[in-house]
Design a protein around this motif. Structure first.
Motif, PDB file in Angstrom:
ATOM      1  N   SER A 140      14.409   3.941  -7.405  1.00  0.00           N
ATOM      2  CA  SER A 140      14.409   3.624  -8.849  1.00  0.00           C
ATOM      3  C   SER A 140      14.787   4.901  -9.431  1.00  0.00           C
ATOM      4  O   SER A 140      14.796   6.039  -8.923  1.00  0.00           O
ATOM      5  N   GLU A 141      14.970   4.654 -10.862  1.00  0.00           N
ATOM      6  CA  GLU A 141      15.673   5.770 -11.348  1.00  0.00           C
ATOM      7  C   GLU A 141      14.413   6.814 -11.866  1.00  0.00           C
ATOM      8  O   GLU A 141      13.376   6.698 -12.202  1.00  0.00           O
ATOM      9  N   ALA A 142      14.786   8.238 -11.670  1.00  0.00           N
ATOM     10  CA  ALA A 142      13.746   9.111 -12.029  1.00  0.00           C
ATOM     11  C   ALA A 142      13.448   9.104 -13.591  1.00  0.00           C
ATOM     12  O   ALA A 142      14.598   8.727 -14.280  1.00  0.00           O
ATOM     13  N   VAL A 143      12.548   9.266 -13.974  1.00  0.00           N
ATOM     14  CA  VAL A 143      11.861   9.159 -15.534  1.00  0.00           C
ATOM     15  C   VAL A 143      12.066  10.518 -16.273  1.00  0.00           C
ATOM     16  O   VAL A 143      12.012  10.588 -17.535  1.00  0.00           O
ATOM     17  N   ILE A 157      19.009   9.102 -12.529  1.00  0.00           N
ATOM     18  CA  ILE A 157      19.530   9.002 -10.861  1.00  0.00           C
ATOM     19  C   ILE A 157      18.272   8.332 -10.053  1.00  0.00           C
ATOM     20  O   ILE A 157      17.061   8.554 -10.398  1.00  0.00           O
ATOM     21  N   LYS A 158      18.851   7.324  -9.088  1.00  0.00           N
ATOM     22  CA  LYS A 158      17.918   6.839  -8.363  1.00  0.00           C
ATOM     23  C   LYS A 158      17.688   7.578  -6.979  1.00  0.00           C
ATOM     24  O   LYS A 158      18.470   8.201  -6.314  1.00  0.00           O
ATOM     25  N   TYR A 159      16.345   7.548  -6.640  1.00  0.00           N
ATOM     26  CA  TYR A 159      15.818   8.340  -5.624  1.00  0.00           C
ATOM     27  C   TYR A 159      14.930   7.294  -4.883  1.00  0.00           C
ATOM     28  O   TYR A 159      14.322   6.459  -5.424  1.00  0.00           O
ATOM     29  N   ASN A 160      14.793   7.564  -3.412  1.00  0.00           N
ATOM     30  CA  ASN A 160      13.876   6.525  -2.962  1.00  0.00           C
ATOM     31  C   ASN A 160      12.641   7.116  -2.687  1.00  0.00           C
ATOM     32  O   ASN A 160      12.206   8.069  -3.123  1.00  0.00           O
ATOM     33  N   ILE A 177       0.823  -1.326  -0.133  1.00  0.00           N
ATOM     34  CA  ILE A 177       0.057  -0.047  -0.047  1.00  0.00           C
ATOM     35  C   ILE A 177       0.846   1.226   0.011  1.00  0.00           C
ATOM     36  O   ILE A 177       0.293   2.532   0.097  1.00  0.00           O
ATOM     37  N   ASN A 178       2.320   1.295   0.245  1.00  0.00           N
ATOM     38  CA  ASN A 178       2.908   2.395   0.502  1.00  0.00           C
ATOM     39  C   ASN A 178       4.009   2.446  -0.810  1.00  0.00           C
ATOM     40  O   ASN A 178       4.330   1.592  -1.547  1.00  0.00           O
ATOM     41  N   CYS A 179       4.319   3.858  -0.968  1.00  0.00           N
ATOM     42  CA  CYS A 179       5.594   4.255  -1.752  1.00  0.00           C
ATOM     43  C   CYS A 179       6.694   4.069  -0.843  1.00  0.00           C
ATOM     44  O   CYS A 179       6.787   4.889   0.024  1.00  0.00           O
ATOM     45  N   SER A 180       7.516   2.874  -0.933  1.00  0.00           N
ATOM     46  CA  SER A 180       8.399   2.704   0.026  1.00  0.00           C
ATOM     47  C   SER A 180       9.547   3.577   0.247  1.00  0.00           C
ATOM     48  O   SER A 180      10.404   3.931  -0.788  1.00  0.00           O
ATOM     49  N   ARG A 181      10.126   4.027   1.264  1.00  0.00           N
ATOM     50  CA  ARG A 181      11.287   4.751   1.489  1.00  0.00           C
ATOM     51  C   ARG A 181      12.375   4.131   1.389  1.00  0.00           C
ATOM     52  O   ARG A 181      13.471   4.479   1.428  1.00  0.00           O
ATOM     53  N   THR A 182      12.540   2.620   1.641  1.00  0.00           N
ATOM     54  CA  THR A 182      13.452   1.949   1.427  1.00  0.00           C
ATOM     55  C   THR A 182      13.734   1.347   0.247  1.00  0.00           C
ATOM     56  O   THR A 182      14.836   0.530  -0.104  1.00  0.00           O
ATOM     57  N   LYS A 183      12.929   1.392  -0.965  1.00  0.00           N
ATOM     58  CA  LYS A 183      13.156   1.158  -2.318  1.00  0.00           C
ATOM     59  C   LYS A 183      13.657   2.423  -3.123  1.00  0.00           C
ATOM     60  O   LYS A 183      13.093   3.666  -2.807  1.00  0.00           O
ATOM     61  N   SER A 224      -4.349  13.187  -4.169  1.00  0.00           N
ATOM     62  CA  SER A 224      -3.878  14.534  -3.687  1.00  0.00           C
ATOM     63  C   SER A 224      -3.078  15.052  -4.759  1.00  0.00           C
ATOM     64  O   SER A 224      -2.983  14.401  -5.967  1.00  0.00           O
ATOM     65  N   ASN A 225      -2.655  16.213  -4.234  1.00  0.00           N
ATOM     66  CA  ASN A 225      -1.549  16.965  -5.443  1.00  0.00           C
ATOM     67  C   ASN A 225      -0.246  16.505  -5.241  1.00  0.00           C
ATOM     68  O   ASN A 225       0.921  17.247  -5.524  1.00  0.00           O
ATOM     69  N   SER A 226      -0.046  15.447  -4.450  1.00  0.00           N
ATOM     70  CA  SER A 226       1.495  15.202  -4.028  1.00  0.00           C
ATOM     71  C   SER A 226       2.164  14.550  -5.339  1.00  0.00           C
ATOM     72  O   SER A 226       1.655  13.703  -6.004  1.00  0.00           O
ATOM     73  N   SER A 227       3.489  15.093  -5.506  1.00  0.00           N
ATOM     74  CA  SER A 227       4.116  14.511  -6.597  1.00  0.00           C
ATOM     75  C   SER A 227       4.719  13.177  -6.421  1.00  0.00           C
ATOM     76  O   SER A 227       4.966  12.766  -5.122  1.00  0.00           O
ATOM     77  N   CYS A 228       5.175  12.554  -7.453  1.00  0.00           N
ATOM     78  CA  CYS A 228       5.817  11.095  -7.585  1.00  0.00           C
ATOM     79  C   CYS A 228       7.156  11.591  -7.379  1.00  0.00           C
ATOM     80  O   CYS A 228       7.709  12.273  -7.810  1.00  0.00           O
ATOM     81  N   PRO A 229       7.865  10.809  -6.479  1.00  0.00           N
ATOM     82  CA  PRO A 229       9.438  11.225  -6.055  1.00  0.00           C
ATOM     83  C   PRO A 229      10.314  10.859  -7.170  1.00  0.00           C
ATOM     84  O   PRO A 229      11.549  11.117  -7.147  1.00  0.00           O
ATOM     85  N   ILE A 230       9.789   9.867  -8.196  1.00  0.00           N
ATOM     86  CA  ILE A 230      10.596   9.794  -9.560  1.00  0.00           C
ATOM     87  C   ILE A 230       9.907  10.333 -10.642  1.00  0.00           C
ATOM     88  O   ILE A 230      10.515   9.855 -11.779  1.00  0.00           O
ATOM     89  N   GLY A 231       9.362  11.298 -10.664  1.00  0.00           N
ATOM     90  CA  GLY A 231       8.698  11.958 -11.468  1.00  0.00           C
ATOM     91  C   GLY A 231       7.728  11.293 -12.666  1.00  0.00           C
ATOM     92  O   GLY A 231       7.518  11.901 -13.458  1.00  0.00           O
ATOM     93  N   LYS A 232       7.017  10.219 -12.147  1.00  0.00           N
ATOM     94  CA  LYS A 232       6.046   9.853 -12.827  1.00  0.00           C
ATOM     95  C   LYS A 232       4.772  10.499 -13.218  1.00  0.00           C
ATOM     96  O   LYS A 232       3.871  10.343 -13.734  1.00  0.00           O
ATOM     97  N   PHE A 233       4.317  11.455 -11.882  1.00  0.00           N
ATOM     98  CA  PHE A 233       3.265  12.224 -12.213  1.00  0.00           C
ATOM     99  C   PHE A 233       3.541  13.345 -11.210  1.00  0.00           C
ATOM    100  O   PHE A 233       4.526  13.358 -10.234  1.00  0.00           O
TER     101      PHE A 233
END
Ligand code: SF4
Length: 64
Positions: free
Chosen positions: A23-26, A40-43, A15-21, A55-64
């Motif tokens: 992947s590369e920003a898109v 570059i990889k980000y958590n 259910i989470n966007c994991s802080r411990t995983k 919400s209007n919260s952004s994806c940490p790797i830029g998918k939305f």
């Protein structure tokens, strides 16, 4: 739809966007005031995805 982008994401942990995983920003983009770079990889952010995608919260790797 945002959640479909999370469904096949390697950062997703049930259910989470994991802080411990990570992947590369898109793309190059700004995340919470910080410049991020394609390839570059980000958590993950630790957010609960069903709430985040409505919400209007952004994806940490830029998918939305
Ligand atoms: S918010 Fe972004 S990084 Fe997190 S699970 Fe969804 S697509 Fe992946």
């Amino acid at each position: 739809m945002k959640l479909s982008k999370c469904n096949d994401c390697p950062i997703r942990n049930d259910i989470n966007c994991s802080r411990t995983k990570d992947s590369e920003a898109v793309k190059d983009f700004i995340y919470k005031g910080e410049k991020r770079f394609k390839g570059i990889k980000y958590n993950g952010c630790g957010c609960i995805l069903k709430i985040k995608v409505r919400s209007n919260s952004s994806c940490p790797i830029g998918k939305f």
